[in-house]
Design an enzyme around this catalytic site. Structure first.
Site, PDB file in Angstrom:
ATOM      1  N   LYS A  17     -36.738  -0.786 -40.958  1.00 26.69           N
ATOM      2  CA  LYS A  17     -35.716  -0.592 -39.917  1.00 26.69           C
ATOM      3  C   LYS A  17     -35.653   0.884 -39.509  1.00 26.69           C
ATOM      4  O   LYS A  17     -35.615   1.193 -38.321  1.00 26.69           O
ATOM      5  CB  LYS A  17     -34.343  -1.017 -40.458  1.00 26.69           C
ATOM      6  CG  LYS A  17     -33.186  -0.592 -39.579  1.00 26.69           C
ATOM      7  CD  LYS A  17     -31.847  -1.052 -40.104  1.00 26.69           C
ATOM      8  CE  LYS A  17     -31.164  -0.122 -41.054  1.00 26.69           C
ATOM      9  NZ  LYS A  17     -30.595   1.102 -40.476  1.00 26.69           N
ATOM     10  N   ASN A  18     -35.662   1.776 -40.485  1.00 27.63           N
ATOM     11  CA  ASN A  18     -35.467   3.187 -40.162  1.00 27.63           C
ATOM     12  C   ASN A  18     -36.695   3.839 -39.526  1.00 27.63           C
ATOM     13  O   ASN A  18     -36.653   5.010 -39.135  1.00 27.63           O
ATOM     14  CB  ASN A  18     -35.009   3.968 -41.404  1.00 27.63           C
ATOM     15  CG  ASN A  18     -33.583   3.598 -41.801  1.00 27.63           C
ATOM     16  OD1 ASN A  18     -32.907   2.871 -41.074  1.00 27.63           O
ATOM     17  ND2 ASN A  18     -33.137   4.089 -42.952  1.00 27.63           N
ATOM     18  N   CYS A  26     -22.729   2.189 -39.691  1.00 29.54           N
ATOM     19  CA  CYS A  26     -22.003   1.963 -40.942  1.00 29.54           C
ATOM     20  C   CYS A  26     -20.984   3.065 -41.170  1.00 29.54           C
ATOM     21  O   CYS A  26     -21.245   4.241 -40.932  1.00 29.54           O
ATOM     22  CB  CYS A  26     -22.986   1.965 -42.114  1.00 29.54           C
ATOM     23  SG  CYS A  26     -23.791   0.400 -42.387  1.00 29.54           S
ATOM     24  N   ARG A  75     -20.161  11.433 -40.921  1.00 33.16           N
ATOM     25  CA  ARG A  75     -21.463  11.347 -40.232  1.00 33.16           C
ATOM     26  C   ARG A  75     -21.492  12.149 -38.925  1.00 33.16           C
ATOM     27  O   ARG A  75     -21.661  11.589 -37.831  1.00 33.16           O
ATOM     28  CB  ARG A  75     -21.863   9.890 -39.986  1.00 33.16           C
ATOM     29  CG  ARG A  75     -21.976   9.115 -41.270  1.00 33.16           C
ATOM     30  CD  ARG A  75     -22.658   7.799 -41.095  1.00 33.16           C
ATOM     31  NE  ARG A  75     -24.117   7.930 -41.115  1.00 33.16           N
ATOM     32  CZ  ARG A  75     -24.946   6.896 -41.167  1.00 33.16           C
ATOM     33  NH1 ARG A  75     -24.487   5.682 -41.168  1.00 33.16           N
ATOM     34  NH2 ARG A  75     -26.244   7.103 -41.193  1.00 33.16           N
ATOM     35  N   ASP A 100     -29.547   4.865 -49.858  1.00 35.55           N
ATOM     36  CA  ASP A 100     -29.500   3.461 -49.435  1.00 35.55           C
ATOM     37  C   ASP A 100     -29.767   2.489 -50.594  1.00 35.55           C
ATOM     38  O   ASP A 100     -29.494   1.298 -50.470  1.00 35.55           O
ATOM     39  CB  ASP A 100     -30.531   3.203 -48.318  1.00 35.55           C
ATOM     40  CG  ASP A 100     -30.099   3.832 -47.000  1.00 35.55           C
ATOM     41  OD1 ASP A 100     -29.011   4.418 -46.944  1.00 35.55           O
ATOM     42  OD2 ASP A 100     -30.870   3.734 -46.024  1.00 35.55           O
ATOM     43  N   ARG A 146     -27.897  -6.338 -40.014  1.00 35.65           N
ATOM     44  CA  ARG A 146     -28.354  -5.135 -39.314  1.00 35.65           C
ATOM     45  C   ARG A 146     -29.666  -4.630 -39.921  1.00 35.65           C
ATOM     46  O   ARG A 146     -30.420  -3.917 -39.237  1.00 35.65           O
ATOM     47  CB  ARG A 146     -27.290  -4.026 -39.411  1.00 35.65           C
ATOM     48  CG  ARG A 146     -26.035  -4.308 -38.597  1.00 35.65           C
ATOM     49  CD  ARG A 146     -25.135  -3.079 -38.554  1.00 35.65           C
ATOM     50  NE  ARG A 146     -25.950  -1.899 -38.480  1.00 35.65           N
ATOM     51  CZ  ARG A 146     -25.868  -0.872 -39.323  1.00 35.65           C
ATOM     52  NH1 ARG A 146     -24.968  -0.853 -40.278  1.00 35.65           N
ATOM     53  NH2 ARG A 146     -26.662   0.155 -39.204  1.00 35.65           N
TER      54      ARG A 146
HETATM   55  C1  UD1 Z   1     -30.725   8.090 -42.135  1.00 32.95           C
HETATM   56  C2  UD1 Z   1     -30.923   6.615 -42.359  1.00 32.95           C
HETATM   57  C3  UD1 Z   1     -29.916   6.100 -43.372  1.00 32.95           C
HETATM   58  C4  UD1 Z   1     -29.988   6.913 -44.649  1.00 32.95           C
HETATM   59  C5  UD1 Z   1     -29.870   8.401 -44.348  1.00 32.95           C
HETATM   60  C6  UD1 Z   1     -30.089   9.286 -45.566  1.00 32.95           C
HETATM   61  C7  UD1 Z   1     -31.806   5.844 -40.258  1.00 32.95           C
HETATM   62  C8  UD1 Z   1     -31.607   4.994 -39.051  1.00 32.95           C
HETATM   63  N1  UD1 Z   1     -30.775   5.920 -41.114  1.00 32.95           N
HETATM   64  O1  UD1 Z   1     -29.418   8.252 -41.586  1.00 32.95           O
HETATM   65  O2  UD1 Z   1     -30.235   4.739 -43.656  1.00 32.95           O
HETATM   66  O3  UD1 Z   1     -28.917   6.525 -45.496  1.00 32.95           O
HETATM   67  O4  UD1 Z   1     -30.848   8.783 -43.361  1.00 32.95           O
HETATM   68  O5  UD1 Z   1     -31.307   9.011 -46.145  1.00 32.95           O
HETATM   69  O6  UD1 Z   1     -32.872   6.402 -40.470  1.00 32.95           O
HETATM   70  N2  UD1 Z   1     -25.402  15.470 -41.464  1.00 32.95           N
HETATM   71  C9  UD1 Z   1     -24.610  16.466 -40.938  1.00 32.95           C
HETATM   72  N3  UD1 Z   1     -24.784  16.785 -39.612  1.00 32.95           N
HETATM   73  C10 UD1 Z   1     -25.713  16.167 -38.834  1.00 32.95           C
HETATM   74  C11 UD1 Z   1     -26.509  15.149 -39.394  1.00 32.95           C
HETATM   75  C12 UD1 Z   1     -26.327  14.816 -40.721  1.00 32.95           C
HETATM   76  O7  UD1 Z   1     -23.765  17.049 -41.612  1.00 32.95           O
HETATM   77  O8  UD1 Z   1     -25.823  16.510 -37.641  1.00 32.95           O
HETATM   78  C13 UD1 Z   1     -25.218  15.092 -42.890  1.00 32.95           C
HETATM   79  C14 UD1 Z   1     -24.732  13.645 -43.056  1.00 32.95           C
HETATM   80  O9  UD1 Z   1     -23.324  13.539 -42.931  1.00 32.95           O
HETATM   81  C15 UD1 Z   1     -25.220  13.329 -44.453  1.00 32.95           C
HETATM   82  C16 UD1 Z   1     -26.550  14.105 -44.534  1.00 32.95           C
HETATM   83  O10 UD1 Z   1     -26.496  15.099 -43.512  1.00 32.95           O
HETATM   84  O11 UD1 Z   1     -24.328  13.839 -45.408  1.00 32.95           O
HETATM   85  C17 UD1 Z   1     -27.790  13.275 -44.352  1.00 32.95           C
HETATM   86  O12 UD1 Z   1     -27.671  12.513 -43.156  1.00 32.95           O
HETATM   87  P1  UD1 Z   1     -28.948  12.103 -42.290  1.00 32.95           P
HETATM   88  O13 UD1 Z   1     -30.191  12.378 -43.074  1.00 32.95           O
HETATM   89  O14 UD1 Z   1     -28.817  12.724 -40.945  1.00 32.95           O
HETATM   90  O15 UD1 Z   1     -28.754  10.529 -42.152  1.00 32.95           O
HETATM   91  P2  UD1 Z   1     -29.019   9.638 -40.891  1.00 32.95           P
HETATM   92  O16 UD1 Z   1     -30.182  10.142 -40.118  1.00 32.95           O
HETATM   93  O17 UD1 Z   1     -27.740   9.379 -40.186  1.00 32.95           O
END
Ligand code: UD1
Length: 423
Positions: free
Chosen positions: A22-23, A116, A121, A305, A397
């Site tokens: 999915k990711n 989620c 986030r 995850d 999802r």
């Molecule tokens: C992706 C995955 C999700 C997985 C996560 C961490 C997809 C579609 N989803 O989510 O399944 O759980 O990686 O492996 O690929 N953060 C900030 N600011 C930002 C962006 C992120 O502070 O602008 C923080 C987030 O709150 C979190 C951390 O960085 O604490 C990691 O998040 P991130 O790696 O961005 O996760 P996603 O890309 O949302």
């Protein structure tokens, strides 16, 4: 509003093929708008998040059709640079369209993404990076309005190796003049898969899988074919299902290298696991022991995850296991549901202490998020009696036919359709 009714303590046996990730498929579908041409993407799982992405592509003016596991996107007719609030709210990954639309059209307008509820986030890192590449971004009134007369390659250092921010920068950088270097980039296998797609469509990009990724903007090819990598979290989830219920299964098309942080822990818990190039075999007698502390980390560490599925397993292990959640602050929401099934879990901030009980029992529980929902199913497979899991739309999802696959392996899961009369 469907529910799963799960009869516990049926061992799982046999073989199943692991779905595509999915990711990976979500950012790669977003990337399919870059070349104003045709992308043929195979090994695509059938998920509600994928369907939401197809709706976004069509809303942008692309054609997007599925035939079995192959999705063909023709983005030559794209005629819009904005995504409606309703579509944006369907899933978190919709934010990845920001970099892609900006690269394709020089402007983009989206609202804040849904997905989620795992905590705040934020998307500050995405926006800061796009500004560094030259985008002018206005965040007034809940919309994100981006404009970039031209994007320019830059050295960008992420304060956190965010998966989504890394992907957004990679997509935007394909249209930037010169070279973009991402420092402290996410190293997840799904980033390497996005790199493979971008290379296939003609981008000069290297370094995915390491902390520094280099992308050079330039012209793209009209058509591209790409196959999505196997889903490592789904692989882990089926392994956790066998650990919980007992049994012996082979996961075909899996990538053992992507799950090594979890395989080690499951071996420690008492599962017997053997690996070949593209398959994983797991055997469990359903009697498990507690493991050393599990700390979630960016890849190649223990994936956040996989935390809930493993917690479900450790609830009925012999001894006490400790979880430390370092990525998302709100990722223990399924713990209170597991406690309805007799689990002994104490939570203090980012730490969860799970004292194993001899056996969980069936209960009425509610899926609160994607992986937490899968965790409830996994716990139910090993529990005494029947469990009813509601709100299973969260599970759908990310898992393609979770109930069907598990039933083929010997589980007893009945899907019940609940009709709520209209008022
Ligand atoms: C992706 C995955 C999700 C997985 C996560 C961490 C997809 C579609 N989803 O989510 O399944 O759980 O990686 O492996 O690929 N953060 C900030 N600011 C930002 C962006 C992120 O502070 O602008 C923080 C987030 O709150 C979190 C951390 O960085 O604490 C990691 O998040 P991130 O790696 O961005 O996760 P996603 O890309 O949302």
């Amino acid at each position: 509003m469907d529910t799963f009714l799960i009869g516990g303590r049926n061992r799982l046996f046999g073989k199943t093929k692991v779905q595509g990730a999915k990711n990976s498929v979500l950012p790669i579908l977003a990337a399919s708008i870059l070349n104003a041409g045709v992308s043929e993407i195979s090994n695509c799982p059938d998920l509600t998040d994928v369907n939401s992405t197809l709706r976004i592509l069509r809303h942008l003016g692309c054609t997007a059709e599925r035939s079995e596991d192959t999705i063909t996107v023709d983005s030559s007719g794209m005629n819009r640079d904005s995504i409606s609030d309703r579509l944006m709210r369907e899933m978190r990954s919709s934010v990845i369209f920001l970099g892609a639309i900006l690269a394709r059209t020089g402007s983009a307008c989206i609202s804040y993404p849904g997905g989620c509820n795992l905590g705040a986030r934020p998307i500050d890192l995405h926006l800061r990076a796009l500004r560094e590449l030259g985008a002018d971004i206005d965040e007034a009134g809940g919309s994100i309005v981006c404009k970039a007369e031209k994007l320019e390659g830059k050295d960008i250092t992420l304060s956190i190796p965010s998966v989504g921010a890394t992907e957004n920068i990679m997509l935007a950088a394909t249209a930037a003049k010169g070279t973009t270097r991402i420092h402290n980039a996410a190293r997840e296998p799904e980033i390497a898969d996005l790199q493979a797609y971008l290379r296939a469509v003609g981008t000069r990009v290297s370094g995915a899988g390491t902390s520094t990724i280099e992308i050079e903007g330039g012209p793209l090819l009209d058509s591209v074919k790409h196959r999505i990598i196997p889903d490592r979290i789904v692989t882990i989830s089926y392994m956790a299902a066998v650990a919980s219920a007992g049994g012996e299964i082979t996961l075909e098309g899996a990538e053992p290298e992507h799950i090594s942080a979890v395989t080690d822990i499951m071996r420690e818990a008492g599962c017997r696991i053997t690996e070949e190039k593209d398959r994983v075999h797991i055997c469990s007698d359903g009697r498990l022991r507690a493991v050393r502390p599990i700390r979630t980390m960016p890849y190649p560490g223990f994936p956040t995850d996989a935390q809930s599925p493993l917690m479900a397993v450790m609830c009925a292990a012999d001894g006490t296991s400790v979880f430390v959640e370092n990525i998302f602050e709100n990722r223990y929401r399924c713990a209170s549901e597991l406690m309805r099934m007799g689990a002994d879990i104490r939570i203090e901030g980012r730490v969860a202490v799970v004292c194993g009980v001899p056996r969980l029992h069936g209960a009425k529980v509610t899926a609160t998020d994607l992986r937490g929902g899968a965790a409830l199913v996994i716990a139910a497979l090993g529990a005494e009696g029947n469990t009813e899991v509601s709100e299973i739309q969260h599970i759908e999802r990310g898992y393609d036919g979770f109930d069907k696959v598990l039933n083929r392996l010997g589980a007893k899961i009945e899907r019940r359709r609940i009709f709520i009369p209209e008022e």
